[in-house]
Design a protein around this motif. Structure first.
Motif, PDB file in Angstrom:
ATOM      1  N   SER A 109    -118.330  99.116 -52.549  1.00 36.26           N
ATOM      2  CA  SER A 109    -118.015  97.762 -52.993  1.00 36.26           C
ATOM      3  C   SER A 109    -118.083  96.795 -51.815  1.00 36.26           C
ATOM      4  O   SER A 109    -117.814  97.156 -50.669  1.00 36.26           O
ATOM      5  CB  SER A 109    -116.617  97.735 -53.599  1.00 36.26           C
ATOM      6  OG  SER A 109    -116.236  96.405 -53.888  1.00 36.26           O
ATOM      7  N   ALA A 134    -110.827  98.104 -51.658  1.00 38.16           N
ATOM      8  CA  ALA A 134    -109.877  98.295 -52.754  1.00 38.16           C
ATOM      9  C   ALA A 134    -108.448  98.049 -52.292  1.00 38.16           C
ATOM     10  O   ALA A 134    -107.592  97.660 -53.084  1.00 38.16           O
ATOM     11  CB  ALA A 134    -110.007  99.703 -53.330  1.00 38.16           C
ATOM     12  N   ARG A 147    -106.298  95.993 -55.024  1.00 31.95           N
ATOM     13  CA  ARG A 147    -107.149  95.286 -55.979  1.00 31.95           C
ATOM     14  C   ARG A 147    -106.505  95.267 -57.367  1.00 31.95           C
ATOM     15  O   ARG A 147    -105.858  96.232 -57.790  1.00 31.95           O
ATOM     16  CB  ARG A 147    -108.530  95.927 -56.056  1.00 31.95           C
ATOM     17  CG  ARG A 147    -108.530  97.302 -56.697  1.00 31.95           C
ATOM     18  CD  ARG A 147    -109.924  97.864 -56.814  1.00 31.95           C
ATOM     19  NE  ARG A 147    -109.865  99.172 -57.487  1.00 31.95           N
ATOM     20  CZ  ARG A 147    -110.917  99.833 -57.922  1.00 31.95           C
ATOM     21  NH1 ARG A 147    -112.131  99.330 -57.747  1.00 31.95           N
ATOM     22  NH2 ARG A 147    -110.784 100.997 -58.526  1.00 31.95           N
ATOM     23  N   HIS A 202    -107.302  95.682 -60.912  1.00 29.14           N
ATOM     24  CA  HIS A 202    -108.432  96.360 -61.555  1.00 29.14           C
ATOM     25  C   HIS A 202    -107.900  97.235 -62.679  1.00 29.14           C
ATOM     26  O   HIS A 202    -106.829  97.854 -62.535  1.00 29.14           O
ATOM     27  CB  HIS A 202    -109.165  97.201 -60.506  1.00 29.14           C
ATOM     28  CG  HIS A 202    -110.508  97.666 -60.909  1.00 29.14           C
ATOM     29  ND1 HIS A 202    -110.699  98.722 -61.787  1.00 29.14           N
ATOM     30  CD2 HIS A 202    -111.753  97.234 -60.562  1.00 29.14           C
ATOM     31  CE1 HIS A 202    -111.990  98.917 -61.955  1.00 29.14           C
ATOM     32  NE2 HIS A 202    -112.655  98.026 -61.227  1.00 29.14           N
ATOM     33  N   CYS A 210    -110.852  90.525 -63.721  1.00 25.79           N
ATOM     34  CA  CYS A 210    -110.800  90.754 -62.268  1.00 25.79           C
ATOM     35  C   CYS A 210    -111.541  92.024 -61.885  1.00 25.79           C
ATOM     36  O   CYS A 210    -112.226  92.074 -60.854  1.00 25.79           O
ATOM     37  CB  CYS A 210    -109.351  90.808 -61.799  1.00 25.79           C
ATOM     38  SG  CYS A 210    -108.499  89.232 -61.891  1.00 25.79           S
ATOM     39  N   GLY A 211    -111.427  93.067 -62.710  1.00 25.15           N
ATOM     40  CA  GLY A 211    -112.150  94.299 -62.446  1.00 25.15           C
ATOM     41  C   GLY A 211    -113.650  94.116 -62.505  1.00 25.15           C
ATOM     42  O   GLY A 211    -114.399  94.626 -61.660  1.00 25.15           O
ATOM     43  N   GLU A 212    -114.121  93.374 -63.495  1.00 19.77           N
ATOM     44  CA  GLU A 212    -115.562  93.104 -63.620  1.00 19.77           C
ATOM     45  C   GLU A 212    -116.071  92.312 -62.422  1.00 19.77           C
ATOM     46  O   GLU A 212    -117.147  92.610 -61.868  1.00 19.77           O
ATOM     47  CB  GLU A 212    -115.834  92.334 -64.911  1.00 19.77           C
ATOM     48  CG  GLU A 212    -115.632  93.147 -66.174  1.00 19.77           C
ATOM     49  CD  GLU A 212    -115.606  92.288 -67.436  1.00 19.77           C
ATOM     50  OE1 GLU A 212    -115.857  91.055 -67.338  1.00 19.77           O
ATOM     51  OE2 GLU A 212    -115.334  92.847 -68.516  1.00 19.77           O
ATOM     52  N   PHE A 250    -114.735  92.202 -59.396  1.00 15.58           N
ATOM     53  CA  PHE A 250    -114.673  93.072 -58.224  1.00 15.58           C
ATOM     54  C   PHE A 250    -115.879  94.004 -58.193  1.00 15.58           C
ATOM     55  O   PHE A 250    -116.563  94.123 -57.162  1.00 15.58           O
ATOM     56  CB  PHE A 250    -113.376  93.881 -58.252  1.00 15.58           C
ATOM     57  CG  PHE A 250    -113.139  94.720 -57.032  1.00 15.58           C
ATOM     58  CD1 PHE A 250    -112.376  94.231 -55.988  1.00 15.58           C
ATOM     59  CD2 PHE A 250    -113.668  96.001 -56.926  1.00 15.58           C
ATOM     60  CE1 PHE A 250    -112.157  95.005 -54.843  1.00 15.58           C
ATOM     61  CE2 PHE A 250    -113.459  96.772 -55.797  1.00 15.58           C
ATOM     62  CZ  PHE A 250    -112.705  96.274 -54.749  1.00 15.58           C
ATOM     63  N   ASP A 251    -116.155  94.664 -59.316  1.00 23.24           N
ATOM     64  CA  ASP A 251    -117.259  95.624 -59.377  1.00 23.24           C
ATOM     65  C   ASP A 251    -118.612  94.956 -59.161  1.00 23.24           C
ATOM     66  O   ASP A 251    -119.531  95.568 -58.599  1.00 23.24           O
ATOM     67  CB  ASP A 251    -117.249  96.364 -60.717  1.00 23.24           C
ATOM     68  CG  ASP A 251    -116.042  97.279 -60.877  1.00 23.24           C
ATOM     69  OD1 ASP A 251    -115.407  97.630 -59.854  1.00 23.24           O
ATOM     70  OD2 ASP A 251    -115.721  97.633 -62.030  1.00 23.24           O
TER      71      ASP A 251
END
Length: 199
Positions: free
Chosen positions: A2, A6, A17, A19, A64-66, A68-69
């Motif tokens: 990433s 994390a 993070r 996530h 937020c997870g999307e 971040f990824d």
């Protein structure tokens, strides 16, 4: 790998993070719902309203997870590393790069028990290191509502410390409660950070 770590640390704080793989929506909801302690003070100058349902927390964590990824942005849960509140949810902070402009915007909110501890400046230093040392950006910007005197003091202090500048009053910069609001904007450049990072 990433673009964003994390987990990160600074002297007194840990950053994890936000996530779906790591966070329970009900844990976040407990601190941001309409009945959470001091929620009216916490949300007075931010761009989000207190949550009415746990689904809102789940949806925000998913977003937020999307981000971040995809390498678009990173939002972190902030927790003290030691002391009587070690490990407790203190608030959220985030970094939002505009890759084309080589610029990132940072922001934060803390629960009221964590106000006045100097955490905002410590957290800013950690995000500046991320922006300049890892992400190779040129400028980091931060804003606050013109009426938010607490944020004005905290931001001015760390912007001065890292050699940045107050850029000015930006009209209709944010939307709060469905209404456009002005903002005061500051920035720190990579060169200013390099010259002042040990300050």
């Amino acid at each position: 790998m990433s673009l964003f770590p994390a987990e990160m640390h600074s002297d007194r704080l840990r950053y994890e993070r936000l996530h779906p793989d790591d966070n329970d929506p009900l844990d976040l909801y407990a601190h941001v719902n309409t009945d959470a302690p001091a929620i009216d003070e916490i949300t007075e100058y931010v761009t989000w309203d207190a949550y009415e349902t746990p689904k809102q927390a789940r949806d925000w964590i998913a977003t937020c997870g999307e981000q971040f990824d995809a390498g678009e942005a990173a939002t972190y849960v902030v927790r003290p590393r030691s002391g009587e509140r070690a490990g407790e949810f203190a608030g959220l902070t985030g970094i939002h790069p505009d890759w084309d402009r080589r610029l990132a915007t940072i922001g934060v909110w803390f629960r009221k028990p964590f106000w006045g501890r100097g955490y905002s400046g410590e957290r800013a230093g950690r995000l500046l290191a991320l922006a300049f040392d890892r992400l190779d950006l040129n400028v980091v910007a931060v804003t606050h509502d013109p009426d938010n005197e607490r944020s004005a003091r905290a931001i001015s202090k760390y912007v001065d410390r890292f050699g940045g500048r107050r850029e000015g009053h930006v009209r209709n910069a944010e939307v709060i409660g469905g209404e456009p609001r002005d903002a005061i904007r500051y920035s720190i450049s990579a060169d200013e950070w390099a010259d002042n990072r040990e300050a």
